[in-house]
Write a protein that holds these residues in place. Structure first.
Motif, short mmCIF file in Angstrom:
data_model
loop_
_atom_site.label_atom_id
_atom_site.label_comp_id
_atom_site.label_asym_id
_atom_site.label_seq_id
_atom_site.Cartn_x
_atom_site.Cartn_y
_atom_site.Cartn_z
N GLU A 18 0.83 -1.21 0.00
CA GLU A 18 0.00 0.00 0.00
C GLU A 18 0.87 1.26 0.00
N ASP A 19 1.99 1.23 0.73
CA ASP A 19 2.92 2.36 0.72
C ASP A 19 3.46 2.57 -0.68
N ILE A 20 3.87 1.49 -1.32
CA ILE A 20 4.42 1.57 -2.68
C ILE A 20 3.37 2.08 -3.65
N ALA A 46 12.77 -0.80 -2.43
CA ALA A 46 11.99 -1.02 -1.21
C ALA A 46 11.46 -2.45 -1.16
N LYS A 47 11.00 -2.95 -2.26
CA LYS A 47 10.44 -4.31 -2.33
C LYS A 47 11.55 -5.35 -2.27
N GLY A 48 12.71 -4.98 -2.79
CA GLY A 48 13.83 -5.90 -2.88
C GLY A 48 14.04 -6.26 -4.35
N MET A 49 15.17 -5.86 -4.88
CA MET A 49 15.43 -6.07 -6.31
C MET A 49 15.30 -7.55 -6.69
N SER A 50 15.81 -8.44 -5.86
CA SER A 50 15.74 -9.87 -6.17
C SER A 50 14.30 -10.34 -6.26
N GLU A 51 13.45 -9.84 -5.38
CA GLU A 51 12.04 -10.20 -5.39
C GLU A 51 11.36 -9.67 -6.65
N ASN A 83 3.52 -4.73 -12.03
CA ASN A 83 2.80 -5.90 -11.51
C ASN A 83 3.60 -6.58 -10.40
N ALA A 84 4.91 -6.67 -10.58
CA ALA A 84 5.77 -7.29 -9.57
C ALA A 84 5.75 -6.51 -8.25
N LEU A 85 5.46 -5.22 -8.33
CA LEU A 85 5.39 -4.38 -7.15
C LEU A 85 4.01 -4.45 -6.49
N GLY A 86 3.12 -5.28 -7.04
CA GLY A 86 1.80 -5.43 -6.45
C GLY A 86 0.82 -4.35 -6.89
#
Length: 92
Positions: A18-20, A46-51, A83-86
């Motif tokens: 939600e922050d992102i 913030a999410k993690g580049m690998s993720e 999409n990967a960031l939700g």
């Protein structure tokens, strides 16, 4: 008396999807294309580049190159990262 100043790293404060999402919405409404690409870079950190790499199905090099200051990502890549960031891209 000296004043200590530290850089403000916004990615440290983007703790939830939600922050992102709120951060990206604000940038879309107030910035330009380069601001949005920069914001995607911050959100990916913030999410993690690998993720993000795993969820987006892109290589680490593609992610870094696309979101670099000189990057010129394809729409497909932007869509995958969003999409990967939700989040979802929408036209309203």
């Amino acid at each position: 008396m000296s004043l200590k100043v530290r850089m403000f790293d916004i990615f440290k404060h983007l703790e939830t999807d939600e922050d992102i999402q709120g951060f990206l919405q604000e940038v879309v409404s107030t910035g330009d294309t380069s601001d949005f690409i920069h914001a995607l870079n911050i959100a990916a950190k913030a999410k993690g580049m690998s993720e993000v790499v795993r969820r987006a199905g892109v290589t680490r090099a593609t992610l870094y190159n696309s979101l670099s200051e000189d990057g010129n990502p394809r729409f497909e890549t932007i869509s995958k990262i969003v999409n990967a960031l939700g989040c979802k891209l929408a036209v309203i």
